[in-house]
Design an enzyme around this catalytic site. Structure first.
Site, PDB file in Angstrom:
ATOM      1  N   HIS A  42       9.927  -6.836  10.737  1.00  0.00           N
ATOM      2  CA  HIS A  42       8.917  -8.628  10.102  1.00  0.00           C
ATOM      3  C   HIS A  42       8.794  -7.938   8.606  1.00  0.00           C
ATOM      4  O   HIS A  42       7.557  -7.067   9.010  1.00  0.00           O
ATOM      5  CB  HIS A  42       8.577  -8.967  11.262  1.00  0.00           C
ATOM      6  CG  HIS A  42       6.906  -9.888  11.325  1.00  0.00           C
ATOM      7  ND1 HIS A  42       6.323 -10.063  10.171  1.00  0.00           N
ATOM      8  CD2 HIS A  42       7.247 -11.119  12.336  1.00  0.00           C
ATOM      9  CE1 HIS A  42       5.771 -11.508   9.933  1.00  0.00           C
ATOM     10  NE2 HIS A  42       6.392 -12.564  11.320  1.00  0.00           N
ATOM     11  N   GLU A  52       5.601  -8.507   7.608  1.00  0.00           N
ATOM     12  CA  GLU A  52       4.313  -8.150   7.603  1.00  0.00           C
ATOM     13  C   GLU A  52       4.457  -6.389   8.027  1.00  0.00           C
ATOM     14  O   GLU A  52       3.739  -5.398   7.115  1.00  0.00           O
ATOM     15  CB  GLU A  52       3.414  -8.405   8.392  1.00  0.00           C
ATOM     16  CG  GLU A  52       2.500  -9.937   8.655  1.00  0.00           C
ATOM     17  CD  GLU A  52       2.628 -11.420   9.545  1.00  0.00           C
ATOM     18  OE1 GLU A  52       2.389 -10.615  10.724  1.00  0.00           O
ATOM     19  OE2 GLU A  52       3.034 -11.897   9.082  1.00  0.00           O
ATOM     20  N   GLU A 110      12.851 -15.433   7.811  1.00  0.00           N
ATOM     21  CA  GLU A 110      11.069 -15.904   7.789  1.00  0.00           C
ATOM     22  C   GLU A 110      10.990 -16.194   5.987  1.00  0.00           C
ATOM     23  O   GLU A 110      10.255 -14.868   5.820  1.00  0.00           O
ATOM     24  CB  GLU A 110      10.001 -15.158   8.131  1.00  0.00           C
ATOM     25  CG  GLU A 110      10.833 -15.219   9.504  1.00  0.00           C
ATOM     26  CD  GLU A 110       9.970 -15.222  10.735  1.00  0.00           C
ATOM     27  OE1 GLU A 110       8.704 -15.064  11.442  1.00  0.00           O
ATOM     28  OE2 GLU A 110       9.144 -13.187  10.543  1.00  0.00           O
ATOM     29  N   GLY A 133       2.294 -18.472   7.321  1.00  0.00           N
ATOM     30  CA  GLY A 133       0.946 -18.720   8.460  1.00  0.00           C
ATOM     31  C   GLY A 133      -0.441 -19.289   6.987  1.00  0.00           C
ATOM     32  O   GLY A 133      -1.239 -19.424   7.487  1.00  0.00           O
TER      33      GLY A 133
HETATM   34  P1  13P Z   1       3.172 -18.921  11.996  1.00  0.00           P
HETATM   35  O1  13P Z   1       3.908 -19.635  12.250  1.00  0.00           O
HETATM   36  O2  13P Z   1       2.044 -18.456  11.781  1.00  0.00           O
HETATM   37  O3  13P Z   1       3.735 -19.189  10.275  1.00  0.00           O
HETATM   38  O4  13P Z   1       3.971 -17.126  11.776  1.00  0.00           O
HETATM   39  C1  13P Z   1       5.115 -16.615  11.295  1.00  0.00           C
HETATM   40  C2  13P Z   1       5.641 -15.331  12.280  1.00  0.00           C
HETATM   41  O5  13P Z   1       5.889 -14.420  11.176  1.00  0.00           O
HETATM   42  C3  13P Z   1       6.357 -15.442  13.185  1.00  0.00           C
HETATM   43  O6  13P Z   1       7.382 -13.971  13.087  1.00  0.00           O
END
Ligand code: 13P
Length: 245
Positions: free
Chosen positions: A93, A95, A161, A167
């Site tokens: 991911h 993050e 993504e 977010g």
């Molecule tokens: P959001 O749907 O809050 O943009 O997050 C996406 C995400 O990182 C899912 O792994």
């Protein structure tokens, strides 16, 4: 096959998670042909698995270490995820890549470890805004997928993504999603062969909501969604599951 996966990130208490699962199960039973997943924080895995697994909802870890056990304080292993009732694990991911220094080399090891422990890796890839603005999107996706040359084929889901859409409320436009997903499919074909690639669903993630999901599902090679913010609301998540059915 369509897939809708909730990524709760570092959210919800046990009381909130239980209420979410009960509410969700009251609203929707996944249709056959739609895979529904929830990726809770480690502390909630057993609880959530106990509540939803029998109803056909799959539980995913949000990360795991490549080693099966040992002196790795603060880490959780693949067999520990299995033990907690997981079906799969999110890997790479943005993050994790951004804030915890997750590298492609480490991810190649983690994908292989997931297979060793019979967990489905959901490999997340995506470019930052600076990379998109510099015209590097496809090169970045190609680099992130190049770990598959090392791992070879195996059970896999991929999520595209774009980091700038996570977010932010700013989801990628349809042509951007179409281009990225077509490129990912071509790379999967190249690395895994057409037959092994054909069974890998490519999910989109980044500000997915019930308002945006139907259009996204209409884009070729979009097999579902990996959902952050909207997945914390059982009403919204159930709506996404219905839209995918
Ligand atoms: P959001 O749907 O809050 O943009 O997050 C996406 C995400 O990182 C899912 O792994």
């Amino acid at each position: 096959m369509r897939c809708v996966v909730a990524n709760w990130k570092m959210n919800l208490s046990s009381v909130e998670a239980k209420a979410f699962c009960e509410d969700l199960l009251g609203r929707c039973a996944p249709e056959s042909g739609t895979e529904v997943g929830i990726a809770p924080p480690f502390t909630l895995l057993s609880l959530v698995s106990g509540l939803v697994s029998a109803k056909g909802i799959k539980v995913f870890g949000q990360n795991a270490h490549a080693e099966a056990k040992g002196a790795f304080t603060g880490e959780v292993s693949m067999p520990q995820l299995r033990d907690a009732g997981c079906f799969g694990v999110l890997l790479g991911h943005s993050e994790r890549r951004q804030f915890f220094g997750e590298t492609d080399a480490a991810l190649a090891k983690k994908v292989k470890a997931a297979w060793q422990w019979d967990l489905l890796p959901l490999l997340c890839i995506g470019e930052s805004l600076a990379q998109r603005d510099a015209g590097q999107t496809l090169a970045v996706l190609g680099q992130q997928l190049s770990i598959l040359a090392e791992t070879g084929p195996g059970p896999l889901w991929v999520a595209y993504e774009p980091v700038w859409a996570i977010g932010t409320g700013r989801r990628a436009e349809a042509p951007q999603v179409r281009e990225a997903h077509a490129f990912i499919r071509a790379e999967l074909n190249r690395h895994l062969g057409a037959a092994a690639s054909a069974i890998v669903p490519i999910l989109y993630g980044g500000s997915v909501t019930p308002e945006s999901f139907p259009e996204l599902l209409g884009i070729p090679e979009v097999a579902g969604g990996l959902v952050g913010g909207a997945s914390l609301d059982p009403k919204k998540f159930a709506e996404l599951v219905k839209q995918a059915g």
